[in-house]
Design a protein around this motif. Structure first.
Motif, PDB file in Angstrom:
ATOM      1  N   LYS A 216      52.022  42.423  46.391  1.00  0.00           N
ATOM      2  CA  LYS A 216      53.400  41.801  46.746  1.00  0.00           C
ATOM      3  C   LYS A 216      53.323  42.998  45.741  1.00  0.00           C
ATOM      4  O   LYS A 216      54.799  43.782  45.856  1.00  0.00           O
ATOM      5  N   ILE A 217      53.204  44.593  45.155  1.00  0.00           N
ATOM      6  CA  ILE A 217      53.003  45.426  44.298  1.00  0.00           C
ATOM      7  C   ILE A 217      53.912  46.661  45.997  1.00  0.00           C
ATOM      8  O   ILE A 217      54.877  47.563  46.052  1.00  0.00           O
ATOM      9  N   LEU A 218      52.424  46.725  46.529  1.00  0.00           N
ATOM     10  CA  LEU A 218      52.478  47.593  47.501  1.00  0.00           C
ATOM     11  C   LEU A 218      53.944  46.876  48.404  1.00  0.00           C
ATOM     12  O   LEU A 218      54.740  47.384  49.734  1.00  0.00           O
ATOM     13  N   ALA A 219      54.052  45.923  49.125  1.00  0.00           N
ATOM     14  CA  ALA A 219      55.638  44.951  49.885  1.00  0.00           C
ATOM     15  C   ALA A 219      56.612  45.879  48.644  1.00  0.00           C
ATOM     16  O   ALA A 219      57.557  46.102  49.832  1.00  0.00           O
ATOM     17  N   ILE A 220      56.601  45.775  47.233  1.00  0.00           N
ATOM     18  CA  ILE A 220      57.773  46.341  47.355  1.00  0.00           C
ATOM     19  C   ILE A 220      57.697  48.466  47.249  1.00  0.00           C
ATOM     20  O   ILE A 220      58.927  48.414  47.025  1.00  0.00           O
ATOM     21  N   GLY A 221      56.551  48.243  46.564  1.00  0.00           N
ATOM     22  CA  GLY A 221      56.982  49.936  46.578  1.00  0.00           C
ATOM     23  C   GLY A 221      56.328  50.112  44.920  1.00  0.00           C
ATOM     24  O   GLY A 221      56.808  49.917  44.247  1.00  0.00           O
ATOM     25  N   ALA A 222      54.562  50.874  45.063  1.00  0.00           N
ATOM     26  CA  ALA A 222      54.523  51.212  43.622  1.00  0.00           C
ATOM     27  C   ALA A 222      55.550  51.312  42.437  1.00  0.00           C
ATOM     28  O   ALA A 222      55.805  51.237  41.251  1.00  0.00           O
ATOM     29  N   ASP A 223      56.677  52.370  43.592  1.00  0.00           N
ATOM     30  CA  ASP A 223      57.512  53.089  42.435  1.00  0.00           C
ATOM     31  C   ASP A 223      58.419  52.492  41.634  1.00  0.00           C
ATOM     32  O   ASP A 223      59.927  52.932  41.289  1.00  0.00           O
ATOM     33  N   LYS A 224      58.676  51.181  42.743  1.00  0.00           N
ATOM     34  CA  LYS A 224      59.382  50.347  41.843  1.00  0.00           C
ATOM     35  C   LYS A 224      59.328  49.039  40.725  1.00  0.00           C
ATOM     36  O   LYS A 224      60.911  48.442  40.718  1.00  0.00           O
ATOM     37  N   VAL A 225      58.463  49.172  40.904  1.00  0.00           N
ATOM     38  CA  VAL A 225      57.968  47.675  39.741  1.00  0.00           C
ATOM     39  C   VAL A 225      57.827  48.270  38.779  1.00  0.00           C
ATOM     40  O   VAL A 225      56.561  49.176  38.104  1.00  0.00           O
ATOM     41  N   ALA A 226      58.233  47.430  38.151  1.00  0.00           N
ATOM     42  CA  ALA A 226      57.914  48.042  36.368  1.00  0.00           C
ATOM     43  C   ALA A 226      56.938  47.364  35.451  1.00  0.00           C
ATOM     44  O   ALA A 226      56.524  47.864  34.987  1.00  0.00           O
ATOM     45  N   ALA A 227      56.824  45.765  36.021  1.00  0.00           N
ATOM     46  CA  ALA A 227      56.278  45.070  35.033  1.00  0.00           C
ATOM     47  C   ALA A 227      55.687  43.719  35.969  1.00  0.00           C
ATOM     48  O   ALA A 227      56.210  43.527  36.710  1.00  0.00           O
ATOM     49  N   PHE A 228      54.641  43.536  35.485  1.00  0.00           N
ATOM     50  CA  PHE A 228      54.074  41.969  35.910  1.00  0.00           C
ATOM     51  C   PHE A 228      54.231  40.769  34.475  1.00  0.00           C
ATOM     52  O   PHE A 228      53.282  41.780  33.704  1.00  0.00           O
ATOM     53  N   ILE A 229      54.857  39.749  34.839  1.00  0.00           N
ATOM     54  CA  ILE A 229      54.671  39.288  33.318  1.00  0.00           C
ATOM     55  C   ILE A 229      53.563  37.771  33.588  1.00  0.00           C
ATOM     56  O   ILE A 229      54.335  37.021  34.423  1.00  0.00           O
ATOM     57  N   GLY A 230      53.071  37.090  32.671  1.00  0.00           N
ATOM     58  CA  GLY A 230      52.745  36.032  32.953  1.00  0.00           C
ATOM     59  C   GLY A 230      52.455  35.405  31.807  1.00  0.00           C
ATOM     60  O   GLY A 230      51.920  36.108  30.770  1.00  0.00           O
ATOM     61  N   GLU A 231      51.838  34.086  31.539  1.00  0.00           N
ATOM     62  CA  GLU A 231      51.654  32.884  30.645  1.00  0.00           C
ATOM     63  C   GLU A 231      49.628  33.377  31.044  1.00  0.00           C
ATOM     64  O   GLU A 231      49.503  32.456  32.422  1.00  0.00           O
ATOM     65  N   PRO A 232      49.134  33.300  29.891  1.00  0.00           N
ATOM     66  CA  PRO A 232      47.610  33.148  29.549  1.00  0.00           C
ATOM     67  C   PRO A 232      46.948  32.415  30.594  1.00  0.00           C
ATOM     68  O   PRO A 232      46.347  32.487  31.502  1.00  0.00           O
ATOM     69  N   VAL A 233      47.614  30.575  30.148  1.00  0.00           N
ATOM     70  CA  VAL A 233      47.750  29.385  30.580  1.00  0.00           C
ATOM     71  C   VAL A 233      49.455  29.200  30.790  1.00  0.00           C
ATOM     72  O   VAL A 233      50.251  28.940  30.019  1.00  0.00           O
ATOM     73  N   GLN A 234      49.482  28.145  32.029  1.00  0.00           N
ATOM     74  CA  GLN A 234      50.408  27.957  32.518  1.00  0.00           C
ATOM     75  C   GLN A 234      50.739  27.139  31.751  1.00  0.00           C
ATOM     76  O   GLN A 234      50.052  25.984  32.471  1.00  0.00           O
ATOM     77  N   GLY A 235      52.220  26.895  31.189  1.00  0.00           N
ATOM     78  CA  GLY A 235      51.904  25.491  30.202  1.00  0.00           C
ATOM     79  C   GLY A 235      52.996  24.525  30.946  1.00  0.00           C
ATOM     80  O   GLY A 235      52.230  24.080  30.767  1.00  0.00           O
ATOM     81  N   ALA A 236      53.978  25.106  30.729  1.00  0.00           N
ATOM     82  CA  ALA A 236      54.752  23.987  31.735  1.00  0.00           C
ATOM     83  C   ALA A 236      54.885  23.338  32.073  1.00  0.00           C
ATOM     84  O   ALA A 236      55.446  22.615  33.055  1.00  0.00           O
ATOM     85  N   GLY A 237      53.702  24.346  33.423  1.00  0.00           N
ATOM     86  CA  GLY A 237      53.695  23.971  34.517  1.00  0.00           C
ATOM     87  C   GLY A 237      52.179  23.596  34.717  1.00  0.00           C
ATOM     88  O   GLY A 237      52.439  23.079  35.759  1.00  0.00           O
ATOM     89  N   GLY A 238      52.061  23.107  33.632  1.00  0.00           N
ATOM     90  CA  GLY A 238      51.287  22.115  33.940  1.00  0.00           C
ATOM     91  C   GLY A 238      49.605  21.950  33.377  1.00  0.00           C
ATOM     92  O   GLY A 238      49.070  21.549  33.682  1.00  0.00           O
ATOM     93  N   VAL A 239      49.437  23.372  32.222  1.00  0.00           N
ATOM     94  CA  VAL A 239      48.030  23.819  31.553  1.00  0.00           C
ATOM     95  C   VAL A 239      47.046  23.690  32.943  1.00  0.00           C
ATOM     96  O   VAL A 239      46.099  23.757  33.348  1.00  0.00           O
ATOM     97  N   ILE A 240      47.502  24.711  34.050  1.00  0.00           N
ATOM     98  CA  ILE A 240      47.167  25.119  34.955  1.00  0.00           C
ATOM     99  C   ILE A 240      46.324  26.852  33.974  1.00  0.00           C
ATOM    100  O   ILE A 240      46.508  27.939  33.878  1.00  0.00           O
ATOM    101  N   ILE A 241      44.268  26.829  34.249  1.00  0.00           N
ATOM    102  CA  ILE A 241      43.543  27.277  33.192  1.00  0.00           C
ATOM    103  C   ILE A 241      43.595  28.021  34.543  1.00  0.00           C
ATOM    104  O   ILE A 241      43.115  27.771  34.825  1.00  0.00           O
ATOM    105  N   PRO A 242      43.728  29.298  34.252  1.00  0.00           N
ATOM    106  CA  PRO A 242      43.342  30.172  35.802  1.00  0.00           C
ATOM    107  C   PRO A 242      41.335  30.440  35.668  1.00  0.00           C
ATOM    108  O   PRO A 242      41.273  30.424  34.188  1.00  0.00           O
ATOM    109  N   PRO A 243      40.628  31.122  36.047  1.00  0.00           N
ATOM    110  CA  PRO A 243      39.303  31.330  36.690  1.00  0.00           C
ATOM    111  C   PRO A 243      39.029  33.108  35.923  1.00  0.00           C
ATOM    112  O   PRO A 243      40.516  33.083  35.835  1.00  0.00           O
ATOM    113  N   MET A 244      38.056  32.496  34.794  1.00  0.00           N
ATOM    114  CA  MET A 244      38.248  34.607  34.179  1.00  0.00           C
ATOM    115  C   MET A 244      38.254  34.923  34.769  1.00  0.00           C
ATOM    116  O   MET A 244      38.495  36.219  33.752  1.00  0.00           O
ATOM    117  N   SER A 245      38.781  34.925  36.523  1.00  0.00           N
ATOM    118  CA  SER A 245      38.210  36.676  36.402  1.00  0.00           C
ATOM    119  C   SER A 245      39.421  37.149  36.794  1.00  0.00           C
ATOM    120  O   SER A 245      39.351  38.082  37.064  1.00  0.00           O
TER     121      SER A 245
END
Ligand code: PXG
Length: 464
Positions: A216-245
Motif C-alpha cells: 500500500k505504501i508503494l502504491a500511494i508513494g512513500a513520500d505521501k504516507v504520514a503514518a500507519f495506525i493499528g490496534e495491537p489486538v483488534q478488539g471491537a473487530g472480534g479480538v483478532i490476535i495477530p501472529p507474533m511475527s
C-alpha cells in the motif's frame, strides 16, 4: 453474592418508557429498542453488575473493555469527590495547568514504554485518534514534507466514532453512513489468520499480512504516507490476535519508508494484554500511542495520546502553537480518578498478575473451549479472548451471516447471567483484571452452560 442491600428500587417499566421517549443510544436501532425495552443496569460490584429486576450478571466485557479494576471502587469515587470539592474543572489552555493533570502525565510516562515523555489529554479514544491524525500531519508539515498526509489503517479496525475515528476504522457499515472515509485515509486487509492465512504457518502469515502495508505504501508513494495506525489486538473487530511475527515486520516496513507508527491502545493499554501496553506484548516501538478506557477504568471519561520523543521534539522545538485541544483536555477530576486507578493497578500488581497468573489460567480455559461442538477456534491474549462459532468443527464451516448465530449465543449468555459480546460469528470476552481463579472457574462453567443452551437452540432451529 446477592444484590447489594443498598441497591435502590427501580421501576423498570417507567425507566424503559422514559428511555425510549428521550434517549437515543449509540449504535442502536431506536425504534427496535423501544419495542423491546432497554435492559436497565443499576449497580456494580467487583466483576458483577445487577439489572433493575435484581438479576446478577457476570460482566465478561468489563463494561465496554474499560472497568478493569472492577466495580464499586470507593477509592476512585473518593478521588473524584476530593478533587471536585477543591477544583472540579479548569482548562489547560491559555498558559494554565492543574495539579492532577500534571501528576497524571508523569504517572502515565512512568509506565509507558521507553522513549515516551509527553502526554496529550482528550476526553475519549476517538478524540485521541483525531489528535493523532492532526498531529502526524503537523509533524510532517514541520519536517518540510507537507505532502506526507495519508494515514493507512486496516479493514475491520475500530478507531472510534467521530468523523476521523470512523474513517480510520475499517468498519464498512460505519463508512456506509455519511460518505466515509474522509480523504487521506487508506485501508489494508487485517491480519486475521482464519480468514486470510489458511495453508500457511501463522508466522509466515504474519509476514505476509504486514507485507500488505508495504504494498500500500508503494502504491500511494512513500513520500505521501504520514503514518500507519493499528490496534495491537483488534478488539471491537472480534479480538483478532495477530501472529507474533506481524508487528515487528510492520515496524520494519514503517522504518524503511519513514512512516510514523501509531498504536491504538484504547483497549490494550494499561494492562489488558499482560504488559502496560500491547506494543510491549507484541514487541514493537510505536511513535504514538492512543489510550482511553483502562486509564481511568471508565469511572470518568478520559483519553489521550502518548507522544513519543521523535514527534514531541519536532512539535515542541519547532512547532509553536498546535491548534488542537478540547474543553476537557486534562480535566482535573477525571485525571485525579485516573491517577488513583494507576495507583490501584500498581498496588495490586494487576498487570503482572495478568502476565503471570490469571492471564495464563484464563487462556488455558478459554482455548480449551474448542472441545465444545460449536467452537471452531478460540484464542486469548492476556485477559481478552475471541472464539469462532462453527457449524462443522472438522471443516470449520460457518453458519452464514443470515443466521445471526452470534446474537443467538449472546441471548443465551445474557439469559444465564453472563455478558459476552458477539461480533458476527465470533464471541468475545475481556473480564475485569480483578477476576480470581475461582471466579474464572465459575465463569467458564457458566460459558459452557450457555454454549450448550446455544447448541440445543441451534439444533431446534434445524441449523446443524
Ligand atoms: N480505539 C479503539 C481501539 C477502541 O476500541 C476507540 C478507539 C474509541 O474510543 P471512544 O472512547 O471514543 O469510544 C475504541 C472504543 C465494542 C466497542 O462494541 C468498542 C469501543 C467502543 C464502543 C463499542 O466493542 N471501543
Amino acid at each position: 453474592m446477592n444484590a447489594p442491600a443498598e441497591m435502590a428500587a427501580v421501576d423498570t417499566h417507567a425507566i424503559q418508557a422514559m428511555d425510549s421517549a428521550n434517549y437515543m443510544h449509540p449504535f442502536t436501532d431506536t425504534k427496535e429498542l423501544a419495542s423491546k425495552g432497554a435492559r436497565v443496569i443499576v449497580k456494580g460490584e467487583g466483576i458483577f453488575v445487577w439489572d433493575s429486576e435484581g438479576k446478577k450478571i457476570l460482566d465478561g466485557m468489563s463494561g465496554l473493555w474499560c472497568v478493569n479494576v472492577g466495580y464499586g471502587r470507593t477509592e476512585l469515587a473518593e478521588a473524584a469527590y476530593k478533587q471536585m470539592t477543591v477544583l472540579p474543572y479548569y482548562n489547560s489552555f491559555f498558559n494554565t495547568t492543574n495539579v492532577p493533570a500534571v501528576e497524571l502525565a508523569k504517572a502515565i510516562v512512568s509506565v509507558a514504554p521507553e522513549g515516551f515523555h509527553h502526554v496529550f489529554f482528550t476526553g475519549s479514544g476517538s478524540e485521541g485518534n483525531d489528535t493523532i491524525f492532526r498531529m502526524v500531519r503537523r509533524y510532517w508539515d514541520l519536517k518540510g514534507q507537507p505532502q506526507k498526509k495519508t494515514l493507512i489503517a486496516r479493514n475491520n479496525a475500530y478507531h472510534g466514532s467521530t468523523v476521523c475515528g470512523a474513517s480510520l476504522g475499517g468498519m464498512t457499515y460505519m463508512h456506509a453512513q455519511g460518505d466515509l472515509p474522509i480523504p487521506g485515509i487508506a485501508h489494508i486487509e487485517q491480519p486475521y489468520y482464519f480468514e486470510h492465512g489458511q495453508g500457511m504457518t501463522e508466522e509466515a502469515f504474519g509476514i505476509k499480512a504486514a507485507g500488505w502495508l508495504e504494498e500500500k505504501i508503494l502504491a500511494i508513494g512513500a513520500d505521501k504516507v504520514a503514518a500507519f495506525i493499528g490496534e495491537p489486538v483488534q478488539g471491537a473487530g472480534g479480538v483478532i490476535i495477530p501472529p507474533m511475527s506481524y508487528w515487528p515486520e510492520i515496524q520494519r516496513i514503517c522504518k524503511k519508508y519513514d512512516v510514523l507508527l501509531a498504536s491504538d491502545e484504547v483497549i490494550c493499554g494499561f494492562g489488558r494484554t499482560g504488559q502496560w501496553f500491547g506494543c510491549q506484548t507484541f514487541g514493537y516501538q510505536p511513535d504514538l500511542i492512543t489510550f482511553a478506557k483502562g486509564v481511568s477504568s471508565g469511572y470518568l471519561p478520559l483519553g489521550g495520546v502518548l507522544v513519543g520523543d521523535r514527534v514531541a521534539q519536532v512539535l515542541i522545538e519547532q512547532g509553536g502553537d498546535f491548534n488542537h485541544g478540547f474543553t476537557y483536555s486534562g480535566h482535573p477530576a477525571a485525571c485525579a480518578v485516573a491517577l488513583e486507578n494507576i495507583a490501584i493497578l500498581k498496588r495490586e500488581n494487576l498487570v503482572t498478575r495478568i502476565r503471570d497468573d490469571v492471564g495464563p489460567y484464563f487462556k488455558e480455559k478459554f482455548e480449551a473451549l474448542t472441545d465444545h461442538p460449536l467452537v471452531g477456534i478460540a484464542n486469548a491474549k492476556g485477559l481478552m479472548g475471541g472464539l469462532l462459532l462453527v457449524r462443522n468443527k472438522a471443516t470449520l464451516q460457518r453458519f452464514g451471516s443470515d443466521k445471526g448465530i452470534g446474537m443467538v449465543c449472546r441471548g443465551h449468555m445474557f439469559g444465564n447471567g453472563m455478558i459476552m459480546r458477539h461480533v458476527g460469528d465470533r464471541m468475545i470476552i475481556a473480564p475485569p483484571f480483578v477476576i480470581t481463579r475461582a471466579q474464572i472457574d465459575d465463569m467458564f462453567a457458566l460459558i459452557r452452560k450457555c454454549l450448550d443452551a446455544t447448541l440445543e437452540d441451534v439444533k431446534a432451529r434445524g441449523w446443524l
